[in-house]
Design a protein around this motif. Structure first.
Motif, PDB file in Angstrom:
ATOM      1  N   ASP A  71       0.847  -1.205   0.000  1.00  0.00           N
ATOM      2  CA  ASP A  71       0.000   0.000   0.000  1.00  0.00           C
ATOM      3  C   ASP A  71       0.876   1.246   0.000  1.00  0.00           C
ATOM      4  N   GLY A  72       1.953   1.182   0.769  1.00  0.00           N
ATOM      5  CA  GLY A  72       2.870   2.335   0.845  1.00  0.00           C
ATOM      6  C   GLY A  72       3.487   2.661  -0.491  1.00  0.00           C
ATOM      7  N   PHE A  73       3.814   1.644  -1.276  1.00  0.00           N
ATOM      8  CA  PHE A  73       4.383   1.892  -2.614  1.00  0.00           C
ATOM      9  C   PHE A  73       3.360   2.635  -3.481  1.00  0.00           C
ATOM     10  N   VAL A  74       2.096   2.242  -3.325  1.00  0.00           N
ATOM     11  CA  VAL A  74       1.040   2.902  -4.124  1.00  0.00           C
ATOM     12  C   VAL A  74       0.887   4.363  -3.690  1.00  0.00           C
ATOM     13  N   VAL A  75       0.956   4.593  -2.378  1.00  0.00           N
ATOM     14  CA  VAL A  75       0.872   5.972  -1.860  1.00  0.00           C
ATOM     15  C   VAL A  75       1.984   6.813  -2.495  1.00  0.00           C
ATOM     16  N   ALA A  76       3.189   6.271  -2.489  1.00  0.00           N
ATOM     17  CA  ALA A  76       4.350   7.021  -3.032  1.00  0.00           C
ATOM     18  C   ALA A  76       4.137   7.355  -4.499  1.00  0.00           C
ATOM     19  N   ARG A  77       3.618   6.388  -5.233  1.00  0.00           N
ATOM     20  CA  ARG A  77       3.397   6.616  -6.671  1.00  0.00           C
ATOM     21  C   ARG A  77       2.398   7.745  -6.871  1.00  0.00           C
ATOM     22  N   HIS A  78       1.302   7.728  -6.119  1.00  0.00           N
ATOM     23  CA  HIS A  78       0.293   8.787  -6.281  1.00  0.00           C
ATOM     24  C   HIS A  78       0.840  10.137  -5.826  1.00  0.00           C
ATOM     25  N   LEU A  79       1.649  10.101  -4.764  1.00  0.00           N
ATOM     26  CA  LEU A  79       2.255  11.357  -4.290  1.00  0.00           C
ATOM     27  C   LEU A  79       3.186  11.919  -5.367  1.00  0.00           C
ATOM     28  N   GLY A  80       3.912  10.988  -6.030  1.00  0.00           N
ATOM     29  CA  GLY A  80       4.827  11.392  -7.101  1.00  0.00           C
ATOM     30  C   GLY A  80       6.091  12.044  -6.574  1.00  0.00           C
ATOM     31  N   ARG A  99       5.155  -6.716  -4.846  1.00  0.00           N
ATOM     32  CA  ARG A  99       6.344  -6.737  -5.724  1.00  0.00           C
ATOM     33  C   ARG A  99       6.088  -5.920  -6.975  1.00  0.00           C
ATOM     34  N   GLU A 100       4.925  -6.099  -7.582  1.00  0.00           N
ATOM     35  CA  GLU A 100       4.583  -5.349  -8.806  1.00  0.00           C
ATOM     36  C   GLU A 100       4.620  -3.847  -8.538  1.00  0.00           C
ATOM     37  N   ASN A 101       4.086  -3.449  -7.408  1.00  0.00           N
ATOM     38  CA  ASN A 101       4.073  -2.007  -7.121  1.00  0.00           C
ATOM     39  C   ASN A 101       5.468  -1.472  -6.809  1.00  0.00           C
ATOM     40  N   PHE A 102       6.309  -2.334  -6.280  1.00  0.00           N
ATOM     41  CA  PHE A 102       7.685  -1.881  -6.036  1.00  0.00           C
ATOM     42  C   PHE A 102       8.424  -1.707  -7.366  1.00  0.00           C
ATOM     43  N   LYS A 103       8.149  -2.634  -8.290  1.00  0.00           N
ATOM     44  CA  LYS A 103       8.783  -2.556  -9.624  1.00  0.00           C
ATOM     45  C   LYS A 103       8.387  -1.251 -10.319  1.00  0.00           C
ATOM     46  N   ILE A 104       7.125  -0.918 -10.220  1.00  0.00           N
ATOM     47  CA  ILE A 104       6.653   0.336 -10.853  1.00  0.00           C
ATOM     48  C   ILE A 104       7.422   1.515 -10.268  1.00  0.00           C
ATOM     49  N   LEU A 105       7.565   1.515  -8.929  1.00  0.00           N
ATOM     50  CA  LEU A 105       8.290   2.622  -8.279  1.00  0.00           C
ATOM     51  C   LEU A 105       9.713   2.713  -8.807  1.00  0.00           C
ATOM     52  N   LYS A 106      10.343   1.544  -8.960  1.00  0.00           N
ATOM     53  CA  LYS A 106      11.741   1.552  -9.429  1.00  0.00           C
ATOM     54  C   LYS A 106      11.814   2.153 -10.826  1.00  0.00           C
ATOM     55  N   ASN A 107      10.810   1.859 -11.673  1.00  0.00           N
ATOM     56  CA  ASN A 107      10.798   2.444 -13.028  1.00  0.00           C
ATOM     57  C   ASN A 107      10.713   3.964 -12.945  1.00  0.00           C
ATOM     58  N   LEU A 108       9.937   4.454 -11.989  1.00  0.00           N
ATOM     59  CA  LEU A 108       9.738   5.915 -11.871  1.00  0.00           C
ATOM     60  C   LEU A 108      10.943   6.572 -11.200  1.00  0.00           C
ATOM     61  N   ALA A 109      11.605   5.813 -10.324  1.00  0.00           N
ATOM     62  CA  ALA A 109      12.637   6.438  -9.465  1.00  0.00           C
ATOM     63  C   ALA A 109      13.775   7.016 -10.312  1.00  0.00           C
ATOM     64  N   GLU A 110      13.942   6.467 -11.536  1.00  0.00           N
ATOM     65  CA  GLU A 110      15.069   6.972 -12.352  1.00  0.00           C
ATOM     66  C   GLU A 110      14.941   8.474 -12.601  1.00  0.00           C
ATOM     67  N   PHE A 111      13.721   9.010 -12.553  1.00  0.00           N
ATOM     68  CA  PHE A 111      13.555  10.437 -12.868  1.00  0.00           C
ATOM     69  C   PHE A 111      13.661  11.333 -11.639  1.00  0.00           C
ATOM     70  N   GLY A 112      14.026  10.715 -10.524  1.00  0.00           N
ATOM     71  CA  GLY A 112      14.464  11.550  -9.407  1.00  0.00           C
ATOM     72  C   GLY A 112      13.414  12.054  -8.446  1.00  0.00           C
ATOM     73  N   ASN A 113      12.135  12.000  -8.792  1.00  0.00           N
ATOM     74  CA  ASN A 113      11.172  12.559  -7.820  1.00  0.00           C
ATOM     75  C   ASN A 113      10.975  11.615  -6.643  1.00  0.00           C
ATOM     76  N   ILE A 114      11.034  10.307  -6.975  1.00  0.00           N
ATOM     77  CA  ILE A 114      10.818   9.334  -5.894  1.00  0.00           C
ATOM     78  C   ILE A 114      12.139   8.617  -5.642  1.00  0.00           C
ATOM     79  N   LYS A 115      12.635   8.756  -4.414  1.00  0.00           N
ATOM     80  CA  LYS A 115      13.876   8.037  -4.082  1.00  0.00           C
ATOM     81  C   LYS A 115      13.494   6.738  -3.358  1.00  0.00           C
TER      82      LYS A 115
END
Ligand SMILES: NC(=O)C1=CN([C@@H]2O[C@H](COP(=O)(O)OP(=O)(O)OC[C@H]3O[C@@H](n4cnc5c(N)ncnc54)[C@H](O)[C@@H]3O)[C@@H](O)[C@H]2O)[C@H](O)CC1
Ligand SMILES: [K+]
Length: 478
Positions: A71-80, A99-115
């Motif tokens: 759930d926390g990974f999803v929160v982070a994604r929505h927060l951006g 796991r799927e939601n963590f993978k999504i976060l890792k894809n986004l993390a490359e752009f720096g908003n989500i560490k």
């Protein structure tokens, strides 16, 4: 369904539920076809909605390796934005959804908003607690939810201590818990899903995440998952000892069917009956207890009580016969026996319900006519501490505090003996589980076995076929 709707009115719905009850609802939502990852999305979005307007310089999302973390990974994604602290390694994330939601976060993390940071020890986030001493920040607690077991372990314990200390020195820290406060964390706000949990503390918002009401009523694999797991290195008897008290000059098959069915799950099964039944049995798998006579009657009560003491549960009634002698036996036995009893068939018919106390130690398994004979006063449903399985096209399972409906089973189940199979099955479950979940799961397993047979053999299956199918059903859902 008429009775079900009446019972739905009478048996008040629980406003606060235990984590175990929530896990059953969660799993049964999935049983009804609602993917958990959808529930996780809705859960994370619900938390995001509550915090998106909170102005802060930093957002730190502490995530565990269970679905609370998911759930926390999803929160982070929505927060951006913000920093996700996974307490554990990616490889330890327990479920597909998380796991799927963590993978999504890792894809986004490359752009720096989500560490993202994976840690093992609390010291690894010392820098964050230093930095937040004079910052306005939101800390999201997605560490542990309803999957909590026992005392808080490290590193969660130290992390919770540090967040609590930080809150003391900096009033601009807002702590938001996902679903359940982790350990002794002093959350400012908890967003819990579907229903308030017994372990929630103050300041809780309940958010709907798309779980339909039916998931609270329809028996599914969530109920089976909640059964006590068979202890692999257990010794004889630890997985339940069941005594079948039944049979008579007229019926000797019923207690055997109940016994064979119980034996699929329990360790030890005894059969106590009259000599005309016992002398016919050549089932070495049962322990036999024999009394003289055509029917069990009051002179057998003391002996039966003595034997029953050695068992976890008694299954009473199969093939007992319904006459004055068995009436005396049943009423006297029940008035003196204070442990668990499954009351089936003829025993239901001979109980004197006028001064009868519906104890929580009883599970009744009537069909429609036997239920009418019981004359249960629905106006005083709170008196009915016993669990009742009203068998039918859909089985209705209820007691003063719970109500469920079981949809497994088919018209082939009317063949003789399926009631005995059900009683034995419920008895074996009841030996090591609570009444309501034993009744729900017994009805589900029995009906599902019938559904498997219908596919294989059409309607002409027998009760013995049903018994043989029980292990297959348990295997499917283990
Ligand atoms: N319908 C719903 O309510 C939904 C709930 N969701 C979220 O899922 C969690 C429950 O997830 P689960 O995987 O069952 O367990 P948790 O994540 O809560 O915790 C398990 C996790 O924590 C570790 N752990 C357990 N006890 C301790 C302890 N005492 N000390 C340290 N660590 C502990 C355990 O090892 C696991 O790693 C629910 O709360 C919701 O947030 C769904 O995502 C959406 C639907
Ligand atoms: K939490």
């Amino acid at each position: 369904m008429e009775l079900f709707n009446i019972l739905k009115e009478k048996i008040k719905e629980k406003e606060v539920i235990t984590p175990k009850e929530m896990a059953i609802i969660d799993d049964n939502a999935e049983f009804l076809g609602i993917p958990k990852i959808l529930l996780m999305e809705n859960a994370g979005k619900a938390v995001y909605e509550e915090i998106k307007n909170i102005e802060a310089e930093e957002y730190i999302i502490f995530c565990g390796t269970g679905n609370n973390g998911g759930d926390g990974f999803v929160v982070a994604r929505h927060l951006g934005k913000g920093e996700v602290i996974l307490i554990g390694k990616e490889g330890e994330i327990k479920t597909y959804e998380a796991r799927e939601n963590f993978k999504i976060l890792k894809n986004l993390a490359e752009f720096g908003n989500i560490k993202i940071r994976e840690i093992r020890r609390a010291e690894e986030v010392e820098d964050i607690f230093e930095r937040l001493k004079d910052k306005k920040a939101v800390i999201v607690d997605a560490m542990i939810g309803t999957g909590v077991k026992g005392e808080l372990r490290e590193p969660f314990k130290t992390i919770v201590d540090k967040i609590n200390e930080l809150k003391k020195i900096n009033k601009d820290i807002l702590v938001v818990s996902v679903d359940v406060e982790t350990g002794h964390l002093k959350s400012d706000l908890t967003i819990t899903f579907h229903k308030r949990k017994t372990i929630n503390r103050e300041n809780v918002i309940v958010k709907d995440i798309g779980i339909p009401k039916e998931a609270e009523y329809i028996v599914g694999w969530g109920d089976l998952k909640a059964l006590r797991k068979r202890d692999s290195n257990s010794h004889k008897g630890q997985n339940g000892k069941v005594l079948i008290i039944g049979g008579s000059r007229d019926f000797f098959g019923a207690p055997i069917l109940a016994g064979l069915s119980a034996l699929k799950i329990a360790d030890l099964v005894g059969i106590l009956s009259v000599d005309k039944v016992i002398d016919k049995l050549n089932h070495p798998e049962f322990i036999m207890y024999k009394v003289e006579g055509d029917y069990l009657s009051s002179q057998h009560v003391d002996y039966a009580l003595n034997i029953a003491k050695k068992y976890d549960v008694v299954v009473l009634g199969n093939g007992l016969g319904a006459n004055n002698r068995t009436k005396a036996f049943v009423n006297e036995f029940l008035s003196k026996y204070d442990k668990k009893v499954v009351i089936d068939a003829d025993a239901i018919k001979v109980i004197d319900y006028n001064s009868f106390e519906f104890s929580e130690n009883y599970i009744f398994t009537p069909h429609k006519k036997e239920f009418e004979y019981m004359n249960v006063d629905l106006e005083n449903i709170e008196e009915i501490k016993s669990t009742i399985v009203l068998k039918g096209k859909y089985d209705i399972i209820f007691n003063a505090d719970n109500l469920k409906i079981n949809k497994t089973g088919n018209a082939g189940m009317t063949v003789g003996g399926t009631g005995d199979v059900l009683a034995g099955l419920i008895g074996a479950l009841f030996a090591v589980n609570e009444a309501f979940i034993s009744a729900c799961c017994g009805a589900f397993i029995n009906g599902y076995a019938g559904d498997l047979l219908l596919k294989e053999k059409g309607y002409c299956y027998t009760s013995l076929d049903l018994i043989e199918k029980i292990p297959n059903v348990l295997k499917i859902f283990e």
